[in-house]
Design a protein around this motif. Sequence first.
Motif, short mmCIF file in Angstrom:
data_model
loop_
_atom_site.label_atom_id
_atom_site.label_comp_id
_atom_site.label_asym_id
_atom_site.label_seq_id
_atom_site.Cartn_x
_atom_site.Cartn_y
_atom_site.Cartn_z
N GLU A 46 -6.49 1.62 2.01
CA GLU A 46 -5.80 2.12 3.37
C GLU A 46 -3.88 2.01 2.98
N GLY A 47 -3.51 2.42 1.23
CA GLY A 47 -2.63 2.05 1.61
C GLY A 47 -1.35 1.62 1.82
N ASN A 48 -1.60 0.06 1.90
CA ASN A 48 -0.63 -0.89 3.09
C ASN A 48 -0.52 -1.95 1.02
N ALA A 49 0.63 -1.25 1.26
CA ALA A 49 1.46 -2.24 -0.01
C ALA A 49 2.05 -3.47 0.42
N ASP A 50 2.44 -3.37 1.26
CA ASP A 50 3.08 -4.33 2.43
C ASP A 50 3.03 -5.57 2.62
N TYR A 51 0.93 -5.33 3.00
CA TYR A 51 0.54 -6.43 3.04
C TYR A 51 0.06 -6.85 2.13
N LEU A 52 -0.03 -6.01 0.32
CA LEU A 52 -0.04 -6.92 -0.36
C LEU A 52 0.59 -8.14 -1.53
N VAL A 53 1.40 -7.22 -1.18
CA VAL A 53 3.25 -8.40 -1.09
C VAL A 53 2.45 -9.40 -0.09
N ALA A 54 3.19 -9.32 1.10
CA ALA A 54 2.11 -10.25 2.50
C ALA A 54 2.12 -11.14 1.92
N THR A 55 0.54 -11.23 1.85
CA THR A 55 -0.13 -12.21 0.91
C THR A 55 -0.18 -12.63 -0.42
N TRP A 56 0.69 -12.50 -1.36
CA TRP A 56 0.70 -12.55 -2.41
C TRP A 56 1.34 -13.94 -2.66
N ARG A 102 3.95 -13.50 -7.39
CA ARG A 102 4.37 -12.32 -6.78
C ARG A 102 5.64 -11.17 -7.39
N PRO A 103 4.78 -10.05 -7.12
CA PRO A 103 6.27 -9.31 -8.10
C PRO A 103 7.40 -8.05 -6.80
N ASP A 104 8.06 -7.69 -6.77
CA ASP A 104 9.11 -7.13 -5.74
C ASP A 104 8.75 -6.30 -4.78
N ALA A 105 7.35 -5.46 -5.51
CA ALA A 105 7.37 -4.92 -4.86
C ALA A 105 5.55 -4.68 -5.16
N ALA A 106 4.96 -3.76 -4.52
CA ALA A 106 3.29 -3.29 -5.01
C ALA A 106 3.31 -2.18 -5.21
#
Length: 124
Positions: free
Chosen positions: A42-52, A57-61
């Motif tokens: 879905e292109g939801n990078a924020d969710y990836l970061v939030a669940t890392w 966790r990197p600064d951004a996905a």
Amino acid sequence: MKRCPCLSGLTYEECCGPLHAGSAVAQTAEQLMRSRYSAFAEGNADYLVATWDPTTRPDAAELDDGRHWYRLDILRTERGGPFDDTGIVEFRAYHRSAGGNGSQHETSSFRRQAGRWLYVDGIG
């Protein structure tokens, strides 16, 4: 209603949608893995970061907009249930892009912290 990208058989609104919206949390490591795959689709990078997990966790996905994720196969799970604190999920995810078709095979580690499952890392 659209089918959930994780191929659970449910609609997106019944499956990964509430997790992505923050109105539900994953109950198992596999459910978190499926929701993270759907976030890629879905292109939801924020969710990836939030669940890392914060320790890895990197600064951004960074997502590749030219990559279309279309299939997820869960190959194996170890632990990761509602009463566990750690879990492992092995999967293969398939994608298409201008460069052709491909797949990613990974064995991912998860841990539960304060009642929430988090992605720690993966070997692939």
